[in-house]
Motif scaffolding. Structure first.
Motif, PDB file in Angstrom:
ATOM      1  N   THR A  33      15.187   7.888  -3.253  1.00 36.03           N
ATOM      2  CA  THR A  33      14.157   8.571  -2.471  1.00 36.03           C
ATOM      3  C   THR A  33      12.949   7.653  -2.440  1.00 36.03           C
ATOM      4  OG1 THR A  33      13.311   9.754  -4.392  1.00 36.03           O
ATOM      5  CG2 THR A  33      14.946  10.889  -3.072  1.00 36.03           C
ATOM      6  N   CYS A  34      12.281   7.640  -1.317  1.00 33.10           N
ATOM      7  CA  CYS A  34      11.281   6.616  -1.075  1.00 33.10           C
ATOM      8  C   CYS A  34      10.116   7.205  -0.288  1.00 33.10           C
ATOM      9  CB  CYS A  34      11.981   5.522  -0.285  1.00 33.10           C
ATOM     10  SG  CYS A  34      10.983   4.160   0.206  1.00 33.10           S
ATOM     11  N   ASN A  35       8.902   7.006  -0.803  1.00 36.67           N
ATOM     12  CA  ASN A  35       7.706   7.477  -0.093  1.00 36.67           C
ATOM     13  C   ASN A  35       6.549   6.528  -0.395  1.00 36.67           C
ATOM     14  OD1 ASN A  35       5.796   8.928   1.275  1.00 36.67           O
ATOM     15  ND2 ASN A  35       5.650  10.555  -0.242  1.00 36.67           N
ATOM     16  N   TRP A  36       6.366   5.535   0.471  1.00 35.55           N
ATOM     17  CA  TRP A  36       5.307   4.535   0.302  1.00 35.55           C
ATOM     18  C   TRP A  36       4.356   4.613   1.484  1.00 35.55           C
ATOM     19  CZ3 TRP A  36       4.684   1.399  -3.944  1.00 35.55           C
ATOM     20  CH2 TRP A  36       5.700   1.483  -4.894  1.00 35.55           C
ATOM     21  N   THR A  37       3.084   4.862   1.199  1.00 35.54           N
ATOM     22  CA  THR A  37       2.083   4.899   2.261  1.00 35.54           C
ATOM     23  C   THR A  37       1.605   3.499   2.620  1.00 35.54           C
ATOM     24  OG1 THR A  37       0.353   5.281   0.615  1.00 35.54           O
ATOM     25  CG2 THR A  37       1.299   7.226   1.673  1.00 35.54           C
ATOM     26  N   THR A  38       1.550   2.611   1.634  1.00 37.62           N
ATOM     27  CA  THR A  38       1.238   1.198   1.847  1.00 37.62           C
ATOM     28  C   THR A  38       2.352   0.402   1.188  1.00 37.62           C
ATOM     29  OG1 THR A  38      -1.138   1.674   1.725  1.00 37.62           O
ATOM     30  CG2 THR A  38      -0.464  -0.642   1.505  1.00 37.62           C
ATOM     31  N   PRO A  39       3.191  -0.273   1.996  1.00 36.43           N
ATOM     32  CA  PRO A  39       4.325  -0.987   1.425  1.00 36.43           C
ATOM     33  C   PRO A  39       3.935  -1.924   0.289  1.00 36.43           C
ATOM     34  CG  PRO A  39       4.490  -0.958   3.810  1.00 36.43           C
ATOM     35  CD  PRO A  39       3.141  -0.390   3.454  1.00 36.43           C
ATOM     36  N   PHE A  40       4.692  -1.822  -0.796  1.00 30.79           N
ATOM     37  CA  PHE A  40       4.559  -2.674  -1.975  1.00 30.79           C
ATOM     38  C   PHE A  40       3.263  -2.460  -2.758  1.00 30.79           C
ATOM     39  CE2 PHE A  40       7.111  -4.990   1.203  1.00 30.79           C
ATOM     40  CZ  PHE A  40       8.327  -4.977   0.545  1.00 30.79           C
ATOM     41  N   LYS A  41       2.451  -1.456  -2.405  1.00 30.99           N
ATOM     42  CA  LYS A  41       1.183  -1.227  -3.104  1.00 30.99           C
ATOM     43  C   LYS A  41       0.950   0.227  -3.504  1.00 30.99           C
ATOM     44  CE  LYS A  41      -1.279  -5.097  -1.008  1.00 30.99           C
ATOM     45  NZ  LYS A  41      -0.897  -6.054  -1.985  1.00 30.99           N
ATOM     46  N   GLU A  42       1.131   1.165  -2.573  1.00 33.38           N
ATOM     47  CA  GLU A  42       0.846   2.577  -2.824  1.00 33.38           C
ATOM     48  C   GLU A  42       2.049   3.423  -2.458  1.00 33.38           C
ATOM     49  OE1 GLU A  42      -2.096   3.999  -3.990  1.00 33.38           O
ATOM     50  OE2 GLU A  42      -3.006   2.027  -4.234  1.00 33.38           O
TER      51      GLU A  42
END
Length: 143
Positions: free
Chosen positions: A78-87
């Motif tokens: 499951t994946c939920n990133w608002t800023t790739p590789f940071k947040e």
């Protein structure tokens, strides 16, 4: 003990997939392994470079330039990133074993980014009193 750590790192690396990065080939690099008790309290720290690569449904963990190599298969992500590789956050469920296919263990890897700092935590139901945490030096798309 090291194989458990490596396995957890690989699993955590696999969970580092976000909306923009969920389908990418990933590379995670860390120089420190933190061993935690069941409550999340730090027990000890080891300085060791670990490289985790996640490609498709496979994960590999390389500790100290080949001293130990672990591989695994990602069962869910499951994946939920608002800023790739940071947040953001990823949770990966995987099975990891050593090079010879021995010592297979189930792991839940949680990759979490907050305020630009990304950590990976590895937990196994087969080792409920021990967790691994890695502060990632690099979290990037593998070219």
């Amino acid at each position: 003990m090291k194989s458990t750590i490596i396995a957890l790192l690989l699993l955590l690396a696999g969970s580092t997939v976000c909306l923009a990065q969920c389908d990418k080939k990933l590379r995670l690099v860390t120089s420190k392994t933190e061993h935690l008790d069941a409550s999340g309290n730090l027990e000890r720290t080891e300085d060791e470079q670990t490289v985790i690569e996640i490609i498709d449904k496979k994960i590999s963990v390389n500790i100290e330039n080949g001293k130990q190599t672990l591989t695994g298969t990602i069962k869910s992500n499951t994946c939920n990133w608002t800023t790739p590789f940071k947040e953001g956050k990823s949770v990966i469920n995987t099975t990891i074993s050593d090079e010879d296919g021995n010592g297979e263990k189930e792991y839940t890897l949680t990759i979490e980014g907050k305020d630009g700092k990304v950590t990976l935590t590895a937990e196994s139901p087969q080792m409920p009193d021990h967790k691994l945490r890695f502060v990632l030096d690099k979290f990037e798309e593998k070219k």
